[in-house]
Design a protein around this motif. Structure first.
Motif, PDB file in Angstrom:
ATOM      1  N   GLY A 348       0.948  -1.258   0.182  1.00 42.97           N
ATOM      2  CA  GLY A 348      -0.026   0.217  -0.083  1.00 42.97           C
ATOM      3  C   GLY A 348       1.136   1.339  -0.102  1.00 42.97           C
ATOM      4  O   GLY A 348       2.068   1.294   0.340  1.00 42.97           O
ATOM      5  N   ASP A 371      -1.493  -2.141  -4.204  1.00 41.99           N
ATOM      6  CA  ASP A 371      -2.608  -3.041  -4.027  1.00 41.99           C
ATOM      7  C   ASP A 371      -3.910  -1.966  -3.167  1.00 41.99           C
ATOM      8  O   ASP A 371      -5.179  -2.130  -3.321  1.00 41.99           O
ATOM      9  CB  ASP A 371      -2.633  -4.240  -3.033  1.00 41.99           C
ATOM     10  CG  ASP A 371      -1.528  -5.154  -3.519  1.00 41.99           C
ATOM     11  OD1 ASP A 371      -2.337  -5.827  -4.798  1.00 41.99           O
ATOM     12  OD2 ASP A 371      -0.483  -5.272  -3.093  1.00 41.99           O
ATOM     13  N   ALA A 372      -3.247  -0.767  -2.763  1.00 41.57           N
ATOM     14  CA  ALA A 372      -4.195   0.216  -1.985  1.00 41.57           C
ATOM     15  C   ALA A 372      -3.569   1.487  -1.874  1.00 41.57           C
ATOM     16  O   ALA A 372      -2.365   1.535  -1.627  1.00 41.57           O
ATOM     17  CB  ALA A 372      -4.890  -0.375  -0.799  1.00 41.57           C
ATOM     18  N   PRO A 394      -7.447   0.577  -5.293  1.00 36.18           N
ATOM     19  CA  PRO A 394      -8.600   1.006  -4.293  1.00 36.18           C
ATOM     20  C   PRO A 394      -7.767   2.383  -3.631  1.00 36.18           C
ATOM     21  O   PRO A 394      -6.970   2.235  -2.877  1.00 36.18           O
ATOM     22  CB  PRO A 394      -8.882   0.058  -3.405  1.00 36.18           C
ATOM     23  CG  PRO A 394      -8.651  -1.177  -4.133  1.00 36.18           C
ATOM     24  CD  PRO A 394      -7.322  -1.152  -4.882  1.00 36.18           C
ATOM     25  N   THR A 395      -8.535   3.394  -3.883  1.00 33.56           N
ATOM     26  CA  THR A 395      -7.927   4.824  -3.462  1.00 33.56           C
ATOM     27  C   THR A 395      -8.790   5.288  -2.324  1.00 33.56           C
ATOM     28  O   THR A 395     -10.007   5.425  -2.597  1.00 33.56           O
ATOM     29  CB  THR A 395      -7.599   5.680  -4.677  1.00 33.56           C
ATOM     30  OG1 THR A 395      -6.531   5.000  -5.309  1.00 33.56           O
ATOM     31  CG2 THR A 395      -6.925   7.069  -3.972  1.00 33.56           C
ATOM     32  N   TRP A 449      -8.768   0.846   5.957  1.00 31.66           N
ATOM     33  CA  TRP A 449      -8.767   0.804   4.502  1.00 31.66           C
ATOM     34  C   TRP A 449      -7.609  -0.323   4.068  1.00 31.66           C
ATOM     35  O   TRP A 449      -7.837  -1.168   3.296  1.00 31.66           O
ATOM     36  CB  TRP A 449      -8.309   2.198   3.859  1.00 31.66           C
ATOM     37  CG  TRP A 449      -8.430   2.169   2.361  1.00 31.66           C
ATOM     38  CD1 TRP A 449      -7.286   2.056   1.501  1.00 31.66           C
ATOM     39  CD2 TRP A 449      -9.914   2.145   1.542  1.00 31.66           C
ATOM     40  NE1 TRP A 449      -7.816   2.106   0.222  1.00 31.66           N
ATOM     41  CE2 TRP A 449      -9.046   2.358   0.118  1.00 31.66           C
ATOM     42  CE3 TRP A 449     -11.080   2.599   1.710  1.00 31.66           C
ATOM     43  CZ2 TRP A 449     -10.245   2.539  -0.876  1.00 31.66           C
ATOM     44  CZ3 TRP A 449     -11.683   2.721   0.956  1.00 31.66           C
ATOM     45  CH2 TRP A 449     -11.463   2.654  -0.389  1.00 31.66           C
ATOM     46  N   TRP A 453      -8.111  -4.034   1.793  1.00 27.62           N
ATOM     47  CA  TRP A 453      -7.614  -4.315   0.775  1.00 27.62           C
ATOM     48  C   TRP A 453      -6.449  -4.865   0.802  1.00 27.62           C
ATOM     49  O   TRP A 453      -5.911  -5.330  -0.271  1.00 27.62           O
ATOM     50  CB  TRP A 453      -7.451  -3.028  -0.057  1.00 27.62           C
ATOM     51  CG  TRP A 453      -8.591  -2.438  -0.220  1.00 27.62           C
ATOM     52  CD1 TRP A 453      -9.352  -1.242   0.469  1.00 27.62           C
ATOM     53  CD2 TRP A 453      -9.836  -2.719  -1.274  1.00 27.62           C
ATOM     54  NE1 TRP A 453     -10.453  -0.974   0.038  1.00 27.62           N
ATOM     55  CE2 TRP A 453     -10.915  -1.896  -1.034  1.00 27.62           C
ATOM     56  CE3 TRP A 453     -10.005  -3.816  -2.261  1.00 27.62           C
ATOM     57  CZ2 TRP A 453     -12.190  -2.209  -1.804  1.00 27.62           C
ATOM     58  CZ3 TRP A 453     -11.332  -3.798  -2.810  1.00 27.62           C
ATOM     59  CH2 TRP A 453     -12.247  -3.207  -2.686  1.00 27.62           C
TER      60      TRP A 453
END
Length: 454
Positions: A348, A371-372, A394-395, A449, A453
């Motif tokens: 991430g 990945d995030a 995914p943000t 978060w 993720w």
């Protein structure tokens, strides 16, 4: 049981002598117990790799103990002692009792009105609570065997020191190879009391006047039993893996320069988060380090590193050279891929200000490797439009509700990301999230978060 001459390490005004090493001055108050735990773990870094047992005095010291145990690759348990309050003033300690029923009384106990009958009654009540807590905190599990181990007893601070004295005596009776007392803050006279009972005393600050322990923390909320139980069943409580990722200072090659970084890896990490600081900041960012400490407690490895060399950082224009910042971040991602213990971890990115733009550009360029992404008060508008449209990870965009201009820029960036991005507004927070509780919200939101993720 005989033990070696104690070594003490604490701050002036205690003078430095032959057996005493002073720790560099720390800034008070601590943000919270996590912050104090991180700084205490740094001071205990010479025990990393020795697989120490970290014993926290519940409940307040358990979050700190978790941070210390994870940072040192140790095992976390609790040492159960309870202070004995004075008649009519239960907050004033006249002594303590351990889970074996041994009672330690302060010399002023009788003057405080504690006769034999009172002491016996209070000690029995507190001993019953200790045994109930052992059953609740560690159901079906006996206390950790301490004989022959390095044992570090931690508390969130020493006022009278009575509880720590009782804890150290109880632990010493079990035959540890080395016994360490570690606290972030203490009254100087109390620290002197415990120094005779441990092989080493590590304390970060001895302010004068001392006041109460909680006055030296910005956040000193009470710790619930449920949190204690969760922390005791964390990754390190199950035993550290045979091979841990590298930890400590790292050096990341990036073209013609080498970037300095700090890697923290709890046992059995669930993922790695790379921090991408904003303009004018560095790997020493207090805010990013706080968020990183929360992620470490949630089981994530973290890498904080400088995007610019000290010489480059003197050039204001370089701080806003987002393509250069993105190239430096990309070099860090490539470095991670070459580390055997890190390369298979989900990745991430946590970006702030200009660093958020660099994070989005790298996420767009490496769709299968990031990945995030989380942005804190970020400037995603500084990333080129092509990058925003290609981000697949995914943000999450976190913005302060009072940071109106940046909020509008983030809304525009969100609309430019066809894969979708989530926007979370922290009510009343400004750009740096300096308001009470604001940064804590950011850390909790970001941790959730990444947990979702990664």
């Amino acid at each position: 049981m005989a033990h070696s001459t104690p070594q003490a390490r604490w701050l002036p005004p205690v003078p430095c002598g032959a057996a005493l090493e002073c720790i560099p001055m720390v800034s008070l108050p601590f943000l919270d117990r996590d912050d104090a735990g991180r700084q205490l773990a740094d001071a205990l870094a010479h025990y990393r790799g020795t697989q120490p047992v970290v014993l926290a005095i519940p409940r307040g010291a358990v979050p700190m103990g978790r941070v210390v145990a994870d940072a040192l690759g140790g095992e976390l348990d609790v040492v159960l002692v309870r202070k004995l309050g004075a008649p009519g003033n239960p907050e004033f300690a006249i002594g303590a009792v351990d889970e074996h029923g041994s009672v330690l009384l302060n010399e002023y106990a009788a003057e405080a009105g504690a006769d034999t009958a009172y002491t016996r009654r209070v000690a029995q009540r507190e001993l019953a609570l200790i045994r109930e807590r052992r059953a609740r905190y560690r159901p079906g599990r006996p206390a950790t065997v301490l004989a022959g181990r390095t044992v570090i007893v931690v508390d969130d601070g020493l006022a009278t020191g009575a509880t720590m004295v009782a804890a150290l005596r109880a632990v010493r009776a079990q035959g540890p190879a080395r016994l360490v007392c570690a606290v972030p803050v203490a009254a100087a006279d109390s620290l002197a009391r415990v120094s005779a009972l441990a092989d080493e005393v590590v304390c970060l600050a001895t302010p004068r006047p001392f006041h109460a322990v909680g006055s030296h923390y910005l956040d000193f909320d009470s710790v619930a039993d449920e949190e204690v139980i969760a922390l005791l069943t964390g990754p390190a409580a199950k035993g550290a893996p045979a091979s841990l990722p590298p930890e400590g200072p790292v050096h990341i090659p990036a073209g013609q320069v080498v970037l300095e970084g700090d890697l923290v890896s709890p046992p059995s990490p669930r993922g790695l988060v790379l921090f991408v600081h904003g303009s004018g900041s560095s790997r020493h960012s207090t805010r990013n380090r706080y968020v990183a400490s929360v992620l470490n407690r949630r089981g994530f490895s973290t890498l904080l590193f400088d995007l610019l060399t000290p010489q480059e950082d003197r050039d204001t224009a370089a701080r806003f050279d987002v393509p250069r910042l993105a190239r430096r971040l990309d070099a860090a991602v490539q470095w991670v891929r070459q580390q055997v213990a890190l390369r298979d971890l989900p990745r991430g990115l946590f970006g702030a200000s200009t660093g958020a733009a660099a994070a989005l550009m790298v996420a767009a360029a490496r769709p299968g490797e990031i990945d995030a992404v989380v942005s804190r008060g970020g400037r995603p508008d500084l990333a080129d439009t092509s990058s925003l449209s290609r981000v697949q990870a995914p943000t999450l965009l976190i913005v302060g509700g009072a940071d109106l201009q940046v909020l509008e820029l983030n809304r525009a960036a969100q609309a430019a990301m066809p894969q979708g991005a989530s926007l979370t507004v922290v009510p009343g927070a400004t750009h740096l999230f300096e308001e009470p509780g604001a940064l804590e919200q950011v850390a909790a939101i970001a941790a959730d978060w990444f947990a979702r993720w990664l």
